[in-house]
Design a protein around this motif. Structure first.
Motif, PDB file in Angstrom:
ATOM      1  N   THR A 167       0.863  -1.213   0.000  1.00  0.00           N
ATOM      2  CA  THR A 167       0.000   0.000   0.000  1.00  0.00           C
ATOM      3  C   THR A 167       0.879   1.235   0.000  1.00  0.00           C
ATOM      4  O   THR A 167       1.851   1.333   0.776  1.00  0.00           O
ATOM      5  N   THR A 168       0.525   2.247  -0.824  1.00  0.00           N
ATOM      6  CA  THR A 168       1.279   3.520  -0.889  1.00  0.00           C
ATOM      7  C   THR A 168       0.550   4.600  -0.101  1.00  0.00           C
ATOM      8  O   THR A 168      -0.647   4.859  -0.329  1.00  0.00           O
ATOM      9  N   VAL A 169       1.192   5.204   0.826  1.00  0.00           N
ATOM     10  CA  VAL A 169       0.628   6.321   1.626  1.00  0.00           C
ATOM     11  C   VAL A 169       1.261   7.619   1.157  1.00  0.00           C
ATOM     12  O   VAL A 169       2.506   7.759   1.181  1.00  0.00           O
ATOM     13  N   ILE A 170       0.434   8.519   0.718  1.00  0.00           N
ATOM     14  CA  ILE A 170       0.912   9.847   0.255  1.00  0.00           C
ATOM     15  C   ILE A 170       0.703  10.866   1.375  1.00  0.00           C
ATOM     16  O   ILE A 170      -0.435  11.072   1.846  1.00  0.00           O
ATOM     17  N   VAL A 171       1.746  11.491   1.833  1.00  0.00           N
ATOM     18  CA  VAL A 171       1.676  12.525   2.883  1.00  0.00           C
ATOM     19  C   VAL A 171       1.857  13.893   2.216  1.00  0.00           C
ATOM     20  O   VAL A 171       2.937  14.197   1.691  1.00  0.00           O
ATOM     21  N   ASN A 172       0.795  14.640   2.180  1.00  0.00           N
ATOM     22  CA  ASN A 172       0.850  16.003   1.591  1.00  0.00           C
ATOM     23  C   ASN A 172       1.460  16.987   2.589  1.00  0.00           C
ATOM     24  O   ASN A 172       1.252  16.878   3.818  1.00  0.00           O
ATOM     25  N   PRO A 173       2.173  18.007   2.094  1.00  0.00           N
ATOM     26  CA  PRO A 173       2.759  19.020   3.007  1.00  0.00           C
ATOM     27  C   PRO A 173       1.657  19.867   3.651  1.00  0.00           C
ATOM     28  O   PRO A 173       0.623  20.133   3.043  1.00  0.00           O
ATOM     29  N   LYS A 174       1.915  20.231   4.889  1.00  0.00           N
ATOM     30  CA  LYS A 174       0.952  21.075   5.595  1.00  0.00           C
ATOM     31  C   LYS A 174       1.049  22.510   5.066  1.00  0.00           C
ATOM     32  O   LYS A 174       2.150  23.028   4.855  1.00  0.00           O
ATOM     33  N   PRO A 175      -0.087  23.123   4.826  1.00  0.00           N
ATOM     34  CA  PRO A 175      -0.020  24.509   4.328  1.00  0.00           C
ATOM     35  C   PRO A 175       0.543  25.466   5.385  1.00  0.00           C
ATOM     36  O   PRO A 175       0.421  25.212   6.583  1.00  0.00           O
ATOM     37  N   ASN A 176       1.133  26.537   4.911  1.00  0.00           N
ATOM     38  CA  ASN A 176       1.667  27.585   5.823  1.00  0.00           C
ATOM     39  C   ASN A 176       0.989  28.903   5.455  1.00  0.00           C
ATOM     40  O   ASN A 176       1.301  29.507   4.423  1.00  0.00           O
ATOM     41  N   ILE A 177       0.052  29.300   6.293  1.00  0.00           N
ATOM     42  CA  ILE A 177      -0.656  30.554   5.990  1.00  0.00           C
ATOM     43  C   ILE A 177      -0.098  31.679   6.855  1.00  0.00           C
ATOM     44  O   ILE A 177       0.317  31.462   8.005  1.00  0.00           O
ATOM     45  N   VAL A 178      -0.064  32.854   6.275  1.00  0.00           N
ATOM     46  CA  VAL A 178       0.469  34.054   6.952  1.00  0.00           C
ATOM     47  C   VAL A 178      -0.646  35.082   7.063  1.00  0.00           C
ATOM     48  O   VAL A 178      -1.252  35.458   6.047  1.00  0.00           O
ATOM     49  N   SER A 179      -0.921  35.515   8.274  1.00  0.00           N
ATOM     50  CA  SER A 179      -1.972  36.523   8.488  1.00  0.00           C
ATOM     51  C   SER A 179      -1.347  37.865   8.835  1.00  0.00           C
ATOM     52  O   SER A 179      -0.219  37.940   9.335  1.00  0.00           O
ATOM     53  N   THR A 180      -2.085  38.893   8.545  1.00  0.00           N
ATOM     54  CA  THR A 180      -1.629  40.246   8.882  1.00  0.00           C
ATOM     55  C   THR A 180      -2.359  40.741  10.133  1.00  0.00           C
ATOM     56  O   THR A 180      -3.475  40.320  10.425  1.00  0.00           O
ATOM     57  N   SER A 181      -1.688  41.667  10.842  1.00  0.00           N
ATOM     58  CA  SER A 181      -2.327  42.368  11.955  1.00  0.00           C
ATOM     59  C   SER A 181      -2.531  43.824  11.546  1.00  0.00           C
ATOM     60  O   SER A 181      -1.983  44.292  10.535  1.00  0.00           O
ATOM     61  N   ALA A 182      -3.298  44.559  12.302  1.00  0.00           N
ATOM     62  CA  ALA A 182      -3.622  45.944  11.927  1.00  0.00           C
ATOM     63  C   ALA A 182      -3.610  46.840  13.161  1.00  0.00           C
ATOM     64  O   ALA A 182      -3.886  46.397  14.278  1.00  0.00           O
TER      65      ALA A 182
END
Length: 334
Positions: A10-25
């Motif tokens: 069986t092949t298990v594909i591990v996708n990369p975790k997204p990296n989101i960047v938020s702004t402050s104000a």
């Protein structure tokens, strides 16, 4: 018998975790602002506010906002955006004087207890250039009420403005002025008529320079002796503003002279000498000369108080009865 075996892969594909960047104000309290999140692989957003776009508008209050960004494969990341809401400046200002006579110097002060770091701009209300700083000073020259307006701002752009209507009231300043008639006043008629030309005044006080005074607008004054009198006029108004001026009033002496046309040098004690009677004549510049009808000099004197007794140079035999010519030279006190 040998055991039976089987296997599978069986092949298990591990996708990369997204990296989101938020702004402050950073915003001012009560003024809305926006925050956002960015990532190349995010296909959907879920904010704690319920919004689902990458950029959202939020209220101008201090708060933290959570956003979840999800990729197409279902992987997600979480970020936090912070809104910093700065308070508006609280404007409190005062002046060391609120009213006075023109010109009026006023020193202003801004209260900085709740405004550390604020920049202040002043509108003094008289059309002059704006002032800056915490303690500006301003010289008012136009008469009337002046509304003072102060604005304060922080580096982040938060600002406030406040005004006080008719904060500074500038009263008209009187200008004292007067003339005197007649121009040449003599001791014969020593009355001076004063003509008041003062402006912005309705209260007048006169000092005539001889110990007497008056408070009418256009007085007249009778002087009792020859002399120079410094007359001062104080002109004021109901606001308490005052001005003064001093002019000299000169009461001139006049030269008068009485010369008899006959005398009887007979020794009876009555009208025995010929003498000139004067007033206002310089003693050192007097000369009297008497001639007989043939033009011969009979008598001469430089003493104003010396009389002719009828004799040649006041000596010897009395001259014969007749007509004699006198020449009197003098200078008056002017």
């Amino acid at each position: 018998s040998p055991p039976c075996n089987n296997s599978a892969t069986t092949t298990v594909i591990v996708n990369p975790k997204p990296n989101i960047v938020s702004t402050s104000a950073t915003t001012c309290a009560g003024i809305p602002t926006s925050i956002s999140v960015s990532s190349d692989s995010i296909v959907s957003y879920s904010w704690s506010t319920g919004d689902t776009s990458s950029t959202i508008n939020v209220a101008g209050v201090q708060a933290n906002y959570t956003v979840i960004g999800t990729m197409a494969d279902g992987c997600s990341d979480t970020a936090i955006s912070t809104v910093n809401a700065s308070a508006h400046p609280i404007i409190v200002f005062s002046a060391d004087t609120l009213n006075g006579c023109n010109p009026l110097m006023v020193h202003f002060t801004a209260d900085t207890s709740n405004n550390l770091g604020a920049t202040f701009t002043w509108n003094f209300g008289d059309g002059s250039l704006a002032g800056t700083g915490l303690t500006p000073s301003h010289l008012y020259t136009p008469d009337g009420c002046n509304m003072v307006t102060v604005s304060a701002s922080f580096v982040g752009g938060c600002s406030s403005i406040d005004s006080i209507p008719c904060m500074i009231n500038v009263y008209p300043q009187p200008t004292a002025a007067f003339t005197v008639l007649p121009e040449n006043i003599t001791i014969i008629s020593p009355t001076a008529d004063f003509h008041n030309h003062s402006s912005y005044s309705n209260i007048w006080d006169w000092d005539f320079g001889d110990g007497s005074s008056d408070n009418t607008q256009n007085p007249e004054h009778l002087y009792s002796s020859v002399g120079t009198y410094p007359v001062t006029l104080y002109a004021s108004n109901a606001d308490g503003c005052i001005d003064s001026i001093t002019n000299n009033v000169v009461i001139n002496d006049i030269s008068t002279m009485y010369i008899p046309n006959t005398f009887t040098p007979n020794g009876d004690g009555k009208n025995d000498v010929f003498q000139v009677y004067t007033h206002g004549v310089l003693l050192e510049d007097f000369q009297m000369t008497i001639y007989n009808r043939w033009g011969n000099r009979i008598f001469k004197t430089n003493n104003l108080f010396e009389a002719w007794n009828g004799g040649m140079n006041n000596d010897g035999k009395t001259e014969e009865e007749g007509v004699y010519v006198y020449v009197v030279k003098y200078k008056d006190l002017k």
